[in-house]
Design a protein around this motif. Structure first.
Motif, PDB file in Angstrom:
ATOM      1  N   PRO A 158     -24.264   4.399  -1.110  1.00  0.00           N
ATOM      2  CA  PRO A 158     -24.532   3.638  -2.340  1.00  0.00           C
ATOM      3  C   PRO A 158     -25.920   3.008  -2.317  1.00  0.00           C
ATOM      4  CG  PRO A 158     -23.039   2.423  -0.901  1.00  0.00           C
ATOM      5  CD  PRO A 158     -23.206   3.784  -0.286  1.00  0.00           C
ATOM      6  N   SER A 162     -20.948  -2.271  -5.106  1.00  0.00           N
ATOM      7  CA  SER A 162     -20.001  -1.886  -6.160  1.00  0.00           C
ATOM      8  C   SER A 162     -19.715  -3.080  -7.061  1.00  0.00           C
ATOM      9  CB  SER A 162     -18.703  -1.389  -5.542  1.00  0.00           C
ATOM     10  OG  SER A 162     -17.985  -2.453  -4.947  1.00  0.00           O
ATOM     11  N   TYR A 163     -19.314  -2.774  -8.285  1.00  0.00           N
ATOM     12  CA  TYR A 163     -18.933  -3.846  -9.208  1.00  0.00           C
ATOM     13  C   TYR A 163     -17.758  -4.643  -8.642  1.00  0.00           C
ATOM     14  CZ  TYR A 163     -21.936  -2.154 -12.970  1.00  0.00           C
ATOM     15  OH  TYR A 163     -23.027  -1.806 -13.729  1.00  0.00           O
ATOM     16  N   THR A 164     -16.824  -3.960  -7.991  1.00  0.00           N
ATOM     17  CA  THR A 164     -15.658  -4.651  -7.437  1.00  0.00           C
ATOM     18  C   THR A 164     -16.072  -5.663  -6.389  1.00  0.00           C
ATOM     19  OG1 THR A 164     -14.245  -2.727  -7.864  1.00  0.00           O
ATOM     20  CG2 THR A 164     -13.455  -4.332  -6.255  1.00  0.00           C
ATOM     21  N   GLU A 296     -24.303  -5.571 -12.769  1.00  0.00           N
ATOM     22  CA  GLU A 296     -23.651  -6.475 -11.824  1.00  0.00           C
ATOM     23  C   GLU A 296     -24.128  -7.921 -11.962  1.00  0.00           C
ATOM     24  OE1 GLU A 296     -26.365  -3.778  -9.241  1.00  0.00           O
ATOM     25  OE2 GLU A 296     -25.527  -3.824 -11.265  1.00  0.00           O
ATOM     26  N   ARG A 320     -15.510   1.223 -12.220  1.00  0.00           N
ATOM     27  CA  ARG A 320     -15.450   1.636 -10.828  1.00  0.00           C
ATOM     28  C   ARG A 320     -16.848   2.061 -10.382  1.00  0.00           C
ATOM     29  NH1 ARG A 320     -12.401   7.024  -8.422  1.00  0.00           N
ATOM     30  NH2 ARG A 320     -12.597   6.468  -6.217  1.00  0.00           N
ATOM     31  N   GLY A 321     -17.142   1.901  -9.090  1.00  0.00           N
ATOM     32  CA  GLY A 321     -18.380   2.437  -8.546  1.00  0.00           C
ATOM     33  C   GLY A 321     -19.469   1.389  -8.399  1.00  0.00           C
ATOM     34  N   GLU A 322     -20.649   1.889  -8.031  1.00  0.00           N
ATOM     35  CA  GLU A 322     -21.757   0.994  -7.719  1.00  0.00           C
ATOM     36  C   GLU A 322     -22.478   0.536  -8.979  1.00  0.00           C
ATOM     37  OE1 GLU A 322     -25.539   3.674  -6.608  1.00  0.00           O
ATOM     38  OE2 GLU A 322     -23.770   4.153  -5.402  1.00  0.00           O
TER      39      GLU A 322
END
Length: 478
Positions: A158, A162-164, A296, A320-322
């Motif tokens: 990445p 990530s957003y998470t 983000e 999902r994801g970066e």
């Protein structure tokens, strides 16, 4: 449970196989899991295995005698009956699901002899027979390409967090400042990033198991009691709790904070996990605030906004994801409720983005600029309440207004269209277009490929602008 309750009442022939592998995506929690564990830890496999093998030798001859012996053995294994029997099911088990000499005779016996509801309790091991999966039972879910020998999944390095993970760290920062902040998840602590919250604040983090309906009501009760709950669920899982969102949260105007992960198209998780509908099904609820992060950094601000908002339910969505790799704010500030932002000033065309398609809008704008078209770019931030002032000004100052979102029809674009219609904007010739997910389920692919199929890529945005203006299209730089 509802189905079993109904089946026990109807007393119809129904065979239920409980595949009990002690795992969901995360380790299981709750009383029912403990109950199932007690059922099979107290019942030796070998005795039942011997009875089942005895039944094999009797098939297809004196079958009834074998069945009788098996049932007599089971009576000693389940003294006092089980919860399933109280619901009206005949209970068989537990059985070693990997021993076919034990399993197949039982399945044949039940198939041939059952006259009412039957439950077969089968014990299995997740990943059985494949070393890497046995060693990491939670990693074999929603896999991409992987090395068969080692089990290592091929994942690109990445370029941004990530957003998470950004959500998880932002929530920790808010919780450090406010002891009333707590978190609720439904069997997805790792997937939603709340595993970090649970490590830091175990008494303020609640995993309710695979029970989104209960999770939403649980969060509503916490809010009613003066806490500040963040209910973190995937968009597609929150759908299961929609009735509770309406009745237990929205009608009572309780300040539950919904952190909606996996918004939009999700790549390897496929159509079942695509977060396509939450904008539409939340933004139509009275009193709801609905946000979407464009990157983000915006997500950090939205976590702070939700933490500070006590006037009713509030939701923010992220994919999902970066992320895009932007700088994160040191001290995230709450946003003004219902206020968007102008990202780039232009003329003739305005593109109003809701969510992370903003990056694709920027790419499309670069190519449009080379053709002499410099669009105004705006980030809506809020689908509800809409920034009426900003939207009406965009409509008044431009020939074309295009909205784009990572959601199905009926969401942000529909709310904008309703506003424009009510304000009689269409009476004066505005060219309005809304770019949404198509009216179809998109199969498993990379997120980029899925968005190309959905006609929401930079090329599609570029083409939409030119089509609306009546100009021939050029190819967007990849």
């Amino acid at each position: 449970f509802e189905a079993m309750n109904n089946a026990g009442h109807l007393k119809k022939r129904m065979i239920v196989i409980l595949n009990d592998n002690e795992m969901s995506i995360a380790p299981p929690v709750g009383a029912l899991s403990s109950y199932l564990s007690q059922l099979y830890t107290g019942a030796p496999f070998q005795e039942f295995k011997a009875a089942a093998k005895g039944a094999v030798s009797l098939l297809p001859g004196p079958f009834q005698e074998g069945a009788k012996r098996a049932r007599e053995m089971l009576k000693h294994m389940t003294v006092g009956g089980t919860m399933f029997e109280q619901l009206g099911f005949s209970y068989l088990g537990p059985i070693d699901g990997h021993d076919l000499e034990q399993l197949l005779p039982v399945l044949r016996m039940v198939r041939d002899r059952a006259t009412g509801p039957m439950l077969i309790h089968v014990i299995t091991q997740k990943g059985k027979g494949y070393g890497p999966a046995e060693a990491a039972r939670d990693k074999g879910h929603g896999v991409g390409k992987f090395d068969v020998v080692t089990g290592t999944q091929a994942k690109s390095i990445p370029n941004a967090p990530s957003y998470t993970s950004v959500f998880a760290k932002s929530l920790l920062e808010q919780a450090q400042q406010d002891p009333k902040i707590c978190a609720v998840t439904a069997a997805m602590p790792d997937g939603t990033g709340l595993n970090l919250f649970a490590e830091r604040y175990p008494s303020r983090c609640f995993d309710v198991g695979i029970a989104e309906q209960h999770g939403v009501t649980f969060a509503a009760a916490l809010a009613a009691g003066g806490m500040k709950p963040f209910c973190a669920m995937y968009s597609t899982f929150l759908q299961r709790g929609y009735d509770q969102v309406v009745h237990d949260v929205a009608i009572q105007r309780l300040p539950v904070r919904f952190a909606i992960d996996r918004a939009g198209l999700v790549g390897a998780d496929g159509a079942t996990h695509a977060g396509s509908f939450d904008i539409a099904f939340l933004a139509n609820l009275p009193g709801f605030v609905v946000m979407a992060a464009a990157d983000e950094a915006e997500l950090c601000h939205m976590v702070a906004t939700a933490a500070a908002y006590d006037d009713g339910p509030i939701a923010f969505r992220f994919p999902r994801g970066e992320g895009v790799g932007c700088d994160l704010p040191q001290n995230p500030a709450p946003l003004d409720i219902g206020k968007g932002r102008i990202v780039q000033k232009g003329s003739q065309v305005a593109i109003l983005s809701f969510g992370t398609r903003l990056g694709e809008v920027r790419i499309a704008a670069e190519t449009l600029a080379a053709q002499g078209i410099v669009p105004t770019i705006a980030d809506a931030r809020f689908a509800k309440p809409l920034d009426r002032e900003m939207i009406l000004k965009l409509a008044a100052d431009h020939e074309v207004l295009i909205t784009i979102e990572e959601g199905a029809i009926g969401g942000f674009g529909s709310h904008v269209a309703q506003l424009l219609a009510e304000e009689a904007v269409f009476d004066h010739g505005l060219k309005y277009r809304s770019m949404v997910l198509p009216d179809s389920f998109i199969d498993h692919a990379s997120p980029a490929d899925m968005y190309r199929e959905a006609k929401l890529s930079a090329q599609d945005i570029h083409d939409k602008v030119l089509q609306t203006l009546g100009i021939a299209s050029l190819k967007v730089r990849a």
